[in-house]
Design an enzyme around this catalytic site. Structure first.
Site, short mmCIF file in Angstrom:
data_model
loop_
_atom_site.label_atom_id
_atom_site.label_comp_id
_atom_site.label_asym_id
_atom_site.label_seq_id
_atom_site.Cartn_x
_atom_site.Cartn_y
_atom_site.Cartn_z
N HIS A 180 -44.54 17.86 -37.69
CA HIS A 180 -43.57 18.78 -38.26
C HIS A 180 -42.82 17.99 -39.36
O HIS A 180 -43.05 16.79 -39.52
CB HIS A 180 -42.60 19.25 -37.17
CG HIS A 180 -43.16 20.37 -36.32
ND1 HIS A 180 -42.39 21.10 -35.45
CD2 HIS A 180 -44.40 20.88 -36.24
CE1 HIS A 180 -43.14 22.03 -34.86
NE2 HIS A 180 -44.37 21.91 -35.32
N GLU A 213 -39.78 16.96 -39.54
CA GLU A 213 -38.92 15.89 -39.01
C GLU A 213 -39.74 14.75 -38.43
O GLU A 213 -39.41 13.57 -38.62
CB GLU A 213 -37.99 16.44 -37.92
CG GLU A 213 -37.05 17.56 -38.38
CD GLU A 213 -37.68 18.95 -38.26
OE1 GLU A 213 -38.92 19.10 -38.43
OE2 GLU A 213 -36.92 19.90 -37.99
#
Lengths: 149, 149
Positions: A54, A56
Site C-alpha cells: 500500500h 504507507e
C-alpha cells in the site's frame, strides 16, 4: 522544515505515478523529525501483483531499517486502512498527515485515539484521483481493501 | 484438511529458514478454506533490509492477489504485532493460528475481540527460536517491533 501541504505533495506525486501506471492511486511518504524525506512509494497491487504494498507500507519499506521512528511523520494521500494504521501504531510513528478521508473510511481516528497526531487536509486532487479509480475499477479497489463487506 | 499443528509446521519451517539465515525467526503461512497452502514466508528485516516483511506480511504477499480472504487461515509462529494484526483485520482473514505468545505480547486477543477465531498452540520450538534470537540480538528484535518503548 516542510509543512503538511509540502509533505503531502511528495505522497501525491507518488499517487499520480501509481495512477499513470494503472494502479491504485495511493501514495505515501515518511519524513524524519528534521523534515528529511526517509522514503516514499505507492500502492503496487496492480503493477507487481503485490497486495502487501500500500502507499504507507511502500514508504515505510523505502525508508529501510531504522532503529526507531521517534519524531517521524507518515504522509498518505488516503486515510490508512487497518493494515497501514497497524503499521503506524506498531512502529509508534507519532504524526500522520492524511490527504483525504472522503473516499474511504480509514482508520485515522483510531490512530488519533491512540495518541497519533493526525492532520486531515481534505485535498481535492487526492480525492479526485481516488474516486475516479474506484469508479473505473471497482473490483480492484474492493480487492485492495479486503473484498466485499 | 490440515489441522492447526500441521499448518503451524509450515510456518515453523519458514521461521527455521529465517533463523538459519541470521534473520528474525518468525514465519507465516496462509491457507485457503479447503486447506490449500496459498503462500508462506518469513521475516526479512535482516536478509533484505526490509522492515515491512514480517512473517505474516511475507505469507500474505506470497499468496499474491486474491479477490477476498473468506475462509482463509493465517498461521504465524509468533503472536502478531499491530502491523500484522491490522493486516488480518483489514482483509477479514477469519482464522488465526499462533505458534506462541510467550515471548512477545502480540495482538491475538485484539483480533479475537474483533471476531477472528484464534488458536494459540504454545509450541515450545517457536518459543525457543524466538527467545534465543531476542537474547542473542536484542537490538534487532527491538528494532523489529518499533524501537524501545
Amino acid at each position: 522544515m516542510p509543512g503538511p501541504h509540502e509533505m503531502l505533495a511528495v505522497a501525491l506525486e507518488q499517487a499520480r505515478l501509481g495512477a499513470a501506471a494503472g494502479g491504485v492511486p495511493v501514495g505515501g511518504a515518511l519524513f524524519a523529525a528534521d523534515g528529511t524525506l526517509l522514503g516514499a512509494g505507492h500502492n503496487r497491487r496492480v503493477q507487481d501483483g503485490d497486495p502487501a504494498t500500500h502507499g504507507e507500507t511502500a514508504a515505510f519499506r523505502a525508508a529501510g531499517r531504522l532503529p526507531h521512528y521517534a519524531g517521524t511523520t507518515m504522509v498518505t494521500t488516503l486515510s490508512p486502512c487497518f493494515f497501514c494504521a497497524g503499521l503506524i501504531r506498531q512502529f509508534r510513528i507519532p504524526r500522520l498527515v492524511v490527504g483525504e478521508a472522503r473516499s474511504f473510511g480509514g482508520q485515522h481516528e483510531w490512530l488519533a485515539e491512540h495518541g497519533v497526531e493526525v492532520t486531515v487536509l481534505d485535498d481535492p486532487e487526492c480525492a479526485e484521483l481516488m474516486s475516479r479509480f474506484a469508479e473505473e475499477f471497482p473490483d480492484i479497489w474492493i480487492e485492495d481493501i479486503g473484498g466485499p463487506e
